[in-house]
Design an enzyme around this catalytic site. Structure first.
Site, PDB file in Angstrom:
ATOM      1  N   TYR A 156      83.054 -49.026  60.809  1.00 25.87           N
ATOM      2  CA  TYR A 156      82.032 -47.991  61.006  1.00 25.87           C
ATOM      3  C   TYR A 156      82.501 -46.730  60.304  1.00 25.87           C
ATOM      4  CZ  TYR A 156      78.911 -44.672  63.290  1.00 25.87           C
ATOM      5  OH  TYR A 156      77.976 -43.701  63.533  1.00 25.87           O
TER       6      TYR A 156
ATOM      7  N   ASP B 203      89.359 -44.590  55.367  1.00 24.83           N
ATOM      8  CA  ASP B 203      88.665 -43.809  56.391  1.00 24.83           C
ATOM      9  C   ASP B 203      89.620 -43.695  57.574  1.00 24.83           C
ATOM     10  OD1 ASP B 203      87.163 -42.728  58.360  1.00 24.83           O
ATOM     11  OD2 ASP B 203      85.490 -44.134  58.215  1.00 24.83           O
TER      12      ASP B 203
ATOM     13  N   LYS C   4      88.330 -36.349  64.037  1.00 20.72           N
ATOM     14  CA  LYS C   4      88.864 -36.598  65.384  1.00 20.72           C
ATOM     15  C   LYS C   4      90.175 -35.862  65.714  1.00 20.72           C
ATOM     16  CE  LYS C   4      86.030 -40.591  65.927  1.00 20.72           C
ATOM     17  NZ  LYS C   4      85.455 -41.398  66.927  1.00 20.72           N
TER      18      LYS C   4
HETATM   19  N1  PLP Z   1      84.667 -43.191  60.515  1.00 24.46           N
HETATM   20  C1  PLP Z   1      85.214 -43.785  61.587  1.00 24.46           C
HETATM   21  C2  PLP Z   1      86.361 -44.720  61.396  1.00 24.46           C
HETATM   22  C3  PLP Z   1      84.699 -43.527  62.863  1.00 24.46           C
HETATM   23  O1  PLP Z   1      85.229 -44.147  63.929  1.00 24.46           O
HETATM   24  C4  PLP Z   1      83.626 -42.629  62.995  1.00 24.46           C
HETATM   25  C5  PLP Z   1      83.070 -42.321  64.321  1.00 24.46           C
HETATM   26  O2  PLP Z   1      83.448 -42.822  65.332  1.00 24.46           O
HETATM   27  C6  PLP Z   1      83.086 -42.034  61.846  1.00 24.46           C
HETATM   28  C7  PLP Z   1      83.646 -42.313  60.626  1.00 24.46           C
HETATM   29  C8  PLP Z   1      81.949 -41.074  61.957  1.00 24.46           C
HETATM   30  O3  PLP Z   1      82.385 -39.888  62.513  1.00 24.46           O
HETATM   31  P1  PLP Z   1      81.319 -38.875  63.187  1.00 24.46           P
HETATM   32  O4  PLP Z   1      80.831 -39.537  64.425  1.00 24.46           O
HETATM   33  O5  PLP Z   1      82.119 -37.643  63.432  1.00 24.46           O
HETATM   34  O6  PLP Z   1      80.253 -38.683  62.157  1.00 24.46           O
END
Ligand code: PLP
Length: 419
Positions: free
Chosen positions: A133, A227, A255
């Site tokens: 994700y 990511d 995060k």
């Molecule tokens: N990338 C990863 C690995 C994530 O776990 C998340 C969200 O949980 C995102 C991107 C997206 O982040 P946001 O919810 O701050 O847009």
């Protein structure tokens, strides 16, 4: 409150995974390892802002920095010296990053990373892995994990096929699958991956997966995007790339970068990052980017993490080993088919007798049983994320007493799953 919320907020929640049957609890406050609902029930928080709160709720160093900043203003929309300080800290912790741009959310960071990869290579297609994700935008909302896996939405209504058809999907932990896709398609702008998959429950990269991934992308001149929205600062001060000793071309962070404030970052090799506007032709902009309050929280987070790095990571690993092993023994004694994946300060329990190594094996685990587990834990004052496809996060605020309390609650919860 939920009835009232539902009337004016779609489904009563501002992000899908927050919903659970029959309705989510509404939060009054949080502190350290705890979160309180509006009925004054106290829970030990293992959701931890979906991984953001590595240092726990209201960590004093961060609250102090933010309070100082609040007295100096909340938004300038001009450059600040604090942005230089934060960028330096990020670059020192992540040697693969020469330059970094601050944005607001994880999704915004991955959107910018993918646009940069396309701008750099002048190619169109990206490869992502099944179950990873990367946010709620069209390019990555294809076979995605997290809330979209939970709700069965992989391609969203309203999303454009014209966009998602340029996203090719490979199986996680399957390097041959990736090789086949790369051989067949000459138009690959980038590969994006969660180095540790934290959105299908927790799935660890198999032994050589990330090394092979780096090797193949390098051989084919394809930018590799790590990511690290979840793993950055959480698995090591320099993220999963430090942990595995791999240098990606572009990295996204969010995060634990700020421990609870809205800020994210996209960074990478100089020649890629310099393509960003206004100097370059890859457009990216935001009113709130580099928000001084969030920047002060992020500076304080990184400084705190760097100061206690010799203690915090080994402590959380030790806690996790103790917790996951005890849980494993407990479920084995109760003859409940299960798998537990764990690393650093993250873990997840799956109701399956098959190793969970990718999207398919994670989907095979019994999500209904997980819901019973979640609800029974909640009744006993243990709050984990309400989905099989999320992760249980430990924080520096957790104590051994908290872990033992949680183990007692898991014991009762596993009993009710069995009955
Ligand atoms: N990338 C990863 C690995 C994530 O776990 C998340 C969200 O949980 C995102 C991107 C997206 O982040 P946001 O919810 O701050 O847009």
């Amino acid at each position: 409150m939920f009835s009232n919320a539902k009337k004016i907020i779609p489904s009563g929640v501002n992000s899908p995974v927050r919903y659970f049957e029959p309705y989510p609890f509404f939060t009054k406050k949080a502190n350290g390892a705890y979160i309180w609902d509006e009925d004054n029930n106290r829970y030990i928080d293992f959701c931890n802002g979906y991984g953001a709160l590595l240092l726990g709720h209201r960590r004093k160093e961060i609250i102090n920095s933010v309070s100082t900043q609040l007295s100096k203003g909340t938004l300038y929309c001009t450059p600040t010296e604090a942005e230089i300080e934060l960028s330096k800290l990020i670059i020192e912790n992540f040697p693969s990053i020469d330059k970094v741009r601050l944005v607001n959310t994880g999704g915004e960071a991955t959107l910018t990373a993918i646009r940069l990869a396309r701008g750099f290579t002048k190619k169109k297609k990206i490869i992502k892995f099944e179950g990873c994700y990367h946010g709620a935008h069209d390019s990555v909302l294809v076979k995605a994990g997290s809330g979209s896996a939970h709700n069965g939405i992989s391609v969203s209504d309203g999303g454009l096929d014209e966009v998602s058809k340029n996203t090719l999907v490979a199986e996680y932990n399957n390097i041959e699958d990736l090789e086949k896709i790369i051989k067949k398609n000459k138009d690959i702008a980038g590969v994006i991956v969660e180095p540790i998959l934290a959105n299908m429950g927790l799935i660890l990269p198999e032994k050589n997966f990330l090394y092979e991934l780096r090797k193949i992308t390098k051989e084919n001149d394809i930018p590799l995007i790590f990511d690290e929205v979840v793993t950055g600062f959480r698995v090591a001060p320099g993220g999963a790339q430090q942990h595995f000793g791999i240098q990606p071309d572009i990295t996204t962070l969010a995060k634990a970068l700020s421990n609870g404030f809205t800020i994210s970052a996209v960074g990478g090799r100089k020649e890629i990052m310099d393509l960003l506007s206004p100097g370059g032709k890859v457009y990216q902009a935001s009113t709130f980017a580099g928000n001084p309050v969030s920047v002060s929280a992020a500076i304080s987070s990184i400084k705190t993490i760097n100061k206690i790095k010799n203690k915090i990571y080994s402590k959380l690993e030790r806690y996790n080993l103790f917790f996951s092993t005890a849980l494993d023994d407990m479920a084995t004694d109760m003859r409940i088919p299960h798998q537990i994946n764990f690393t650093a300060s993250m873990l997840q329990f799956f109701f399956t007798n098959m190793p969970v190594v990718n999207y398919k094996t994670s989907k095979k685990a019994d999500a209904k049983k997980f819901q019973i587990l979640f609800k029974t834990l909640l009744k006993q004052g243990i709050f984990i994320a309400p989905s099989q496809f999320e992760v249980v996060f430990l924080s520096d605020a957790h104590s051994e007493t908290n872990l033992n309390r949680a183990l007692d609650a898991y014991h009762a919860a596993l009993k009710s799953v069995k009955n």
